[in-house]
Write an enzyme that holds these catalytic residues in place. Sequence first.
Site, PDB file in Angstrom:
ATOM      1  N   HIS A   9     -11.582   6.562   1.946  1.00  7.24           N
ATOM      2  CA  HIS A   9     -11.588   7.911   2.512  1.00  7.24           C
ATOM      3  C   HIS A   9     -11.450   8.985   1.449  1.00  7.24           C
ATOM      4  O   HIS A   9     -10.809   8.774   0.425  1.00  7.24           O
ATOM      5  CB  HIS A   9     -10.432   8.045   3.515  1.00  7.24           C
ATOM      6  CG  HIS A   9      -9.131   7.530   2.978  1.00  7.24           C
ATOM      7  ND1 HIS A   9      -8.166   8.353   2.457  1.00  7.24           N
ATOM      8  CD2 HIS A   9      -8.646   6.265   2.834  1.00  7.24           C
ATOM      9  CE1 HIS A   9      -7.144   7.612   2.034  1.00  7.24           C
ATOM     10  NE2 HIS A   9      -7.411   6.339   2.245  1.00  7.24           N
TER      11      HIS A   9
ATOM     12  N   GLU B  88      -6.771  -1.178  -3.847  1.00  7.05           N
ATOM     13  CA  GLU B  88      -7.095   0.242  -3.658  1.00  7.05           C
ATOM     14  C   GLU B  88      -6.735   1.069  -4.887  1.00  7.05           C
ATOM     15  O   GLU B  88      -5.678   0.886  -5.488  1.00  7.05           O
ATOM     16  CB  GLU B  88      -6.344   0.795  -2.442  1.00  7.05           C
ATOM     17  CG  GLU B  88      -6.632   2.277  -2.166  1.00  7.05           C
ATOM     18  CD  GLU B  88      -5.990   2.784  -0.875  1.00  7.05           C
ATOM     19  OE1 GLU B  88      -5.004   2.180  -0.424  1.00  7.05           O
ATOM     20  OE2 GLU B  88      -6.481   3.793  -0.336  1.00  7.05           O
TER      21      GLU B  88
ATOM     22  N   ASP C 203      -3.279   7.334  -3.661  1.00  5.69           N
ATOM     23  CA  ASP C 203      -3.172   6.258  -2.678  1.00  5.69           C
ATOM     24  C   ASP C 203      -3.615   4.973  -3.376  1.00  5.69           C
ATOM     25  O   ASP C 203      -4.729   4.914  -3.910  1.00  5.69           O
ATOM     26  CB  ASP C 203      -4.097   6.626  -1.499  1.00  5.69           C
ATOM     27  CG  ASP C 203      -4.054   5.646  -0.348  1.00  5.69           C
ATOM     28  OD1 ASP C 203      -3.292   4.669  -0.399  1.00  5.69           O
ATOM     29  OD2 ASP C 203      -4.813   5.879   0.630  1.00  5.69           O
TER      30      ASP C 203
ATOM     31  N   GLU D 267     -10.958   1.325  -0.933  1.00  6.26           N
ATOM     32  CA  GLU D 267     -10.067   0.220  -0.573  1.00  6.26           C
ATOM     33  C   GLU D 267     -10.777  -0.934   0.113  1.00  6.26           C
ATOM     34  O   GLU D 267     -10.758  -1.030   1.337  1.00  6.26           O
ATOM     35  CB  GLU D 267      -8.877   0.713   0.255  1.00  6.26           C
ATOM     36  CG  GLU D 267      -9.196   1.623   1.421  1.00  6.26           C
ATOM     37  CD  GLU D 267      -7.909   2.125   2.085  1.00  6.26           C
ATOM     38  OE1 GLU D 267      -7.010   1.326   2.338  1.00  6.26           O
ATOM     39  OE2 GLU D 267      -7.825   3.339   2.353  1.00  6.26           O
TER      40      GLU D 267
ATOM     41  N   HIS E 214      -6.852  11.901   5.089  1.00  4.21           N
ATOM     42  CA  HIS E 214      -8.207  11.497   5.497  1.00  4.21           C
ATOM     43  C   HIS E 214      -9.000  12.764   5.786  1.00  4.21           C
ATOM     44  O   HIS E 214      -8.983  13.280   6.887  1.00  4.21           O
ATOM     45  CB  HIS E 214      -8.164  10.610   6.738  1.00  4.21           C
ATOM     46  CG  HIS E 214      -7.530   9.279   6.492  1.00  4.21           C
ATOM     47  ND1 HIS E 214      -8.247   8.121   6.358  1.00  4.21           N
ATOM     48  CD2 HIS E 214      -6.239   8.917   6.314  1.00  4.21           C
ATOM     49  CE1 HIS E 214      -7.431   7.103   6.113  1.00  4.21           C
ATOM     50  NE2 HIS E 214      -6.199   7.570   6.094  1.00  4.21           N
TER      51      HIS E 214
ATOM     52  N   ASP F 191       0.861  -1.189   0.000  1.00  3.16           N
ATOM     53  CA  ASP F 191       0.000   0.000   0.000  1.00  3.16           C
ATOM     54  C   ASP F 191       0.892   1.232   0.000  1.00  3.16           C
ATOM     55  O   ASP F 191       1.679   1.435   0.922  1.00  3.16           O
ATOM     56  CB  ASP F 191      -0.909  -0.044   1.232  1.00  3.16           C
ATOM     57  CG  ASP F 191      -1.994   1.027   1.190  1.00  3.16           C
ATOM     58  OD1 ASP F 191      -1.828   2.036   0.474  1.00  3.16           O
ATOM     59  OD2 ASP F 191      -3.006   0.851   1.900  1.00  3.16           O
TER      60      ASP F 191
HETATM   61 MN    MN Z   1      -3.597   3.004   0.893  1.00  3.23          MN
HETATM   62 MN    MN Z   2      -6.173   4.655   1.642  1.00  2.08          MN
END
Ligand code: MN
Ligand code: MN
Length: 298
Positions: free
Chosen positions: A157, A283, A97, A190, A165, A86
């Site tokens: 998020h 994600e 992300d 995600e 976030h 990640d």
């Molecule tokens: Mn992530």
């Molecule tokens: Mn994330």
Amino acid sequence: MLTPEEIETYRQAGKIAAEIRERVRNIIKPGLKLLELAEAVENMTFEKGAKPAFPCNVSVNDIAAHYSPPVNDTTIIKEKDLVKLDLGVHIRGCIADTAVSVGVDNSHQALIKAAEDALEAAIKIIKPNIPTNRIGEAIETTIKKFGFSPIGDLTGHAMARYNLHSGITIPNVKTPFGDLLKVGDVIAIEPFATNSVGKIVENNYAYIYSFLRERPVRLQESKKILQVIKEKYGALPFAERWLTKEVQGTKLRIALKLLLNSGVIRAYPILREKNRGLVSQAEHTVIITETGCEVITR
Ligand code: MN
Ligand code: MN
């Protein structure tokens, strides 16, 4: 709303994040250190002219998230491990992300596909004014079709500049209510799937932190690293191993501990599946458009 320049910057960040994800997923094999993987991701990010938006997470098997290898970590990838890579890339605060799951020796294919298909099901229905709980429903339904459980304790998020976030969350299960998405929202989706109950517990350890608020601290080393944290990372997450140039060894540990206890920084404890089930994750970061969404991390 995003300016055209911001949209372009998000696309650049997304492209870099996707390139790194695809390159590094292919080097995951038994014997490799988790620390080597995380450092490869972070070094590539700088080489491409961007910055890590958070320490690279390499969470294995029942660890769902927030494992970023600490200083001198000797943990290696083993046969049949389920590795979640990640990573976050930012350019001037515009964050991409993205995450992928890799089953070493081609293991755990169904569990990995459950998370990937759930992500695609979510992307397919996203458009302006869709309530986030409908996205959660699509994710839950898809994962359950595979005979697995979604992890409701973890969510996607919304993101804003220099803010990982920023408010709205995207559930991984059907919830009673949801927020409405609007054009220009930047969202990380995600889904997490597991072969167990789908509950999360916090470990005692944390290797990821972020700045919270200004408070007086007396220790010289704490002052020193706080200065660096604010200058280099702002409110974005950072790792202890990113501060080893400034303060080393036990002194660094103590300096961080003091900042934590004073409420200056917060910790992101390692998260694992309650019954030690295997966990997969997929994600992408998307921008909501008039007609649907643009996936920036393909
Ligand atoms: Mn992530
Ligand atoms: Mn994330």
